[in-house]
Design a protein around this motif. Sequence first.
Motif, short mmCIF file in Angstrom:
data_model
loop_
_atom_site.label_atom_id
_atom_site.label_comp_id
_atom_site.label_asym_id
_atom_site.label_seq_id
_atom_site.Cartn_x
_atom_site.Cartn_y
_atom_site.Cartn_z
N SER A 10 -3.21 8.29 -5.51
CA SER A 10 -2.66 7.09 -6.14
C SER A 10 -3.56 6.46 -7.18
CB SER A 10 -2.34 6.04 -5.06
OG SER A 10 -1.36 6.51 -4.17
N ASN A 11 -4.88 6.73 -7.11
CA ASN A 11 -5.83 6.13 -8.04
C ASN A 11 -5.69 4.61 -7.99
OD1 ASN A 11 -6.85 5.60 -11.16
ND2 ASN A 11 -7.84 7.34 -10.17
N THR A 12 -5.40 3.97 -9.09
CA THR A 12 -5.29 2.51 -9.12
C THR A 12 -3.93 2.00 -8.66
OG1 THR A 12 -4.49 2.44 -11.40
CG2 THR A 12 -6.89 2.42 -11.07
N GLY A 13 -2.99 2.91 -8.41
CA GLY A 13 -1.64 2.52 -8.02
C GLY A 13 -0.73 2.25 -9.19
N ALA A 14 -1.30 2.18 -10.39
CA ALA A 14 -0.51 1.79 -11.57
C ALA A 14 0.50 2.86 -11.96
CB ALA A 14 -1.44 1.50 -12.74
N PHE A 15 0.13 4.13 -11.85
CA PHE A 15 1.02 5.20 -12.33
C PHE A 15 2.32 5.24 -11.54
CE2 PHE A 15 2.68 9.52 -12.37
CZ PHE A 15 2.68 9.81 -13.72
N VAL A 16 2.20 5.29 -10.21
CA VAL A 16 3.42 5.39 -9.39
C VAL A 16 4.23 4.10 -9.48
CG1 VAL A 16 2.38 4.57 -7.22
CG2 VAL A 16 4.33 6.13 -7.17
N THR A 17 3.57 2.98 -9.61
CA THR A 17 4.28 1.71 -9.70
C THR A 17 5.07 1.63 -11.00
OG1 THR A 17 2.57 0.61 -8.39
CG2 THR A 17 4.04 -0.80 -9.66
N SER A 41 -7.63 -2.53 -4.01
CA SER A 41 -7.07 -3.20 -5.18
C SER A 41 -5.58 -2.89 -5.34
CB SER A 41 -7.84 -2.80 -6.45
OG SER A 41 -7.73 -1.40 -6.70
N SER A 42 -5.16 -1.67 -5.01
CA SER A 42 -3.74 -1.30 -5.10
C SER A 42 -2.91 -2.12 -4.12
CB SER A 42 -3.55 0.19 -4.82
OG SER A 42 -4.19 0.98 -5.80
N ASP A 49 4.61 -5.97 2.13
CA ASP A 49 4.59 -5.81 3.58
C ASP A 49 5.81 -5.04 4.08
OD1 ASP A 49 3.54 -6.21 6.15
OD2 ASP A 49 4.86 -7.91 6.50
N GLY A 50 5.52 -3.93 4.79
CA GLY A 50 6.58 -3.12 5.36
C GLY A 50 7.29 -2.21 4.39
N LYS A 51 6.93 -2.30 3.10
CA LYS A 51 7.63 -1.49 2.09
C LYS A 51 6.66 -0.62 1.30
CE LYS A 51 10.52 -1.87 -2.06
NZ LYS A 51 11.25 -2.78 -2.98
N ILE A 52 5.58 -1.18 0.79
CA ILE A 52 4.63 -0.44 -0.04
C ILE A 52 3.23 -0.65 0.50
CG2 ILE A 52 3.62 -0.18 -2.34
CD1 ILE A 52 6.25 -1.24 -3.51
N LYS A 53 2.56 0.44 0.84
CA LYS A 53 1.19 0.33 1.31
C LYS A 53 0.39 1.57 0.92
CE LYS A 53 -1.68 -0.91 5.28
NZ LYS A 53 -1.69 -1.36 6.70
#
Length: 209
Positions: A10-17, A41-42, A49-53
């Motif tokens: 996921s790295n910083t989470g920015a790409f998938v988001t 940080s991601s 909560d309960g959806k993205i972690k």
Amino acid sequence: EELRVLDIGSNTGAFVTDRIVNRGNVVKLIGLEFDKGFVDSSNAKYGVDGKIKFFEQNVEDEDFADSLEEYMQEMDVESFNVVNISMLILHLKSPYKMLKAIRRYLDKGATIIVKDIDDGFNVAYPDDDGSIQRIYNICKKSRTSGYRNSGRQIYTLLMRAGYRDVCFEKMGISTPGMDYEKRSALFDTYFSFILEELKIYVKANPDDK
């Protein structure tokens, strides 16, 4: 219509988001990342909560499958219908094992997206002073930049791991016809990590001229 996503690397989470989550039809997302700082940080920036972690995980650990099942139980996910693997294969010693392991958690007809790198698809000409080739050589020596010709392996890795309907798409960088400003901008974008790589390499190999 209801995406249950496994994001690996996921790295910083920015790409998938940016690419997937913002579509609005994601009901669950589990992100796996090696770097704890990025995980924290991601979760702070994108976690729901309960959806993205996002979870700290080395996918080459022997207990990887067991850990993934624990994350799935925590997030109430029985299976995934989308898997995203971005810029990770080049860093793995045995990507086949990871690809094989995650198959058991995919729905029939699930989609797996693999984005990776292959310097061999690029054309940089002219390179009269050899600067591009020197950079490639630094990449090959660096311990942290990964295997820079991994992209060509993706199709075969997926087929051997049991995936089907595999589509291989390549996009190489080509400098012929670019003016100086475009070549310079492309160089900075593609090799922006090199300065930090050099610091690490020089510290580890102080006698390497």
